[in-house]
Write a protein that holds these residues in place. Structure first.
Motif, PDB file in Angstrom:
ATOM      1  N   UNK A  80       0.829  -1.435   0.203  1.00 27.28           N
ATOM      2  CA  UNK A  80      -0.349   0.054  -0.074  1.00 27.28           C
ATOM      3  C   UNK A  80       1.282   1.318   0.281  1.00 27.28           C
ATOM      4  N   UNK A  81       1.883   1.308   0.785  1.00 24.69           N
ATOM      5  CA  UNK A  81       2.927   2.447   0.421  1.00 24.69           C
ATOM      6  C   UNK A  81       3.032   2.769  -0.552  1.00 24.69           C
ATOM      7  N   UNK A  82       3.914   1.874  -1.286  1.00 27.99           N
ATOM      8  CA  UNK A  82       4.603   2.076  -2.687  1.00 27.99           C
ATOM      9  C   UNK A  82       3.379   2.504  -3.280  1.00 27.99           C
ATOM     10  N   UNK A  83       1.927   1.987  -3.906  1.00 26.45           N
ATOM     11  CA  UNK A  83       1.153   1.945  -4.399  1.00 26.45           C
ATOM     12  C   UNK A  83       1.096   3.595  -3.593  1.00 26.45           C
ATOM     13  N   UNK A  84       0.624   3.860  -2.973  1.00 22.40           N
ATOM     14  CA  UNK A  84       0.629   5.086  -2.275  1.00 22.40           C
ATOM     15  C   UNK A  84       1.612   6.537  -2.922  1.00 22.40           C
TER      16      UNK A  84
END
Length: 149
Positions: free
Chosen positions: A89-93
């Protein structure tokens, strides 16, 4: 027109993803395609004649409309990158946070550029709605942005 929009979105996605060391090389192509599809599909939901007020406010600097559209697109992109590509989720964000403001900025700049007659708010709505919609709404948009383009 829709092909040009997809190309612009894809260029922004490619730049953000290829420049992000946290996106593994073997997932970059899928991440670009997924980001592009998520943004284009999300924009199709927003760029409708029924959403005229939000669109005109967005392109005339309406921060609240930009935040709403950006937030919606952000959620879609993060979800798609996490579920379909397997990014955290962090990378996607971080990818979504880089791509979405750039895309909205480019659309806004092009839609308000009197020298870019092929790219207007009207043409964006027509492209995203498959040319449906109509009549007077496009005339109203044209008058808001300096005449029909």
């Amino acid at each position: 027109m829709l092909d040009n929009i997809i190309k612009l979105v894809k260029e922004q996605a490619l730049g953000a993803i290829s420049g992000n060391a946290q996106v593994p090389a073997d997932k970059q192509e899928a991440a670009v395609e997924t980001t592009t599809t998520s943004i284009v599909d999300g924009l199709k939901d927003h760029f409708t004649p029924d959403n005229l007020s939000a669109i005109t406010n967005l392109f005339s600097g309406g921060a609240s409309d930009m935040e709403g559209i950006s937030s919606s697109l952000q959620g879609s992109v993060v979800s798609a990158l996490s579920e379909k590509v397997g990014l955290s989720k962090e990378v996607a964000n971080s990818v979504a946070s880089a791509v979405i403001p750039a895309v909205i900025g480019i659309f806004s700049k092009k839609a308000n550029d009197p020298n870019d007659s092929g790219f207007s708010v009207e043409s964006l709505i027509k492209a995203f709605s498959g040319g449906k919609g109509g009549g007077g709404i496009f005339d109203a948009l044209g008058s808001l942005f300096g005449g029909n383009k």
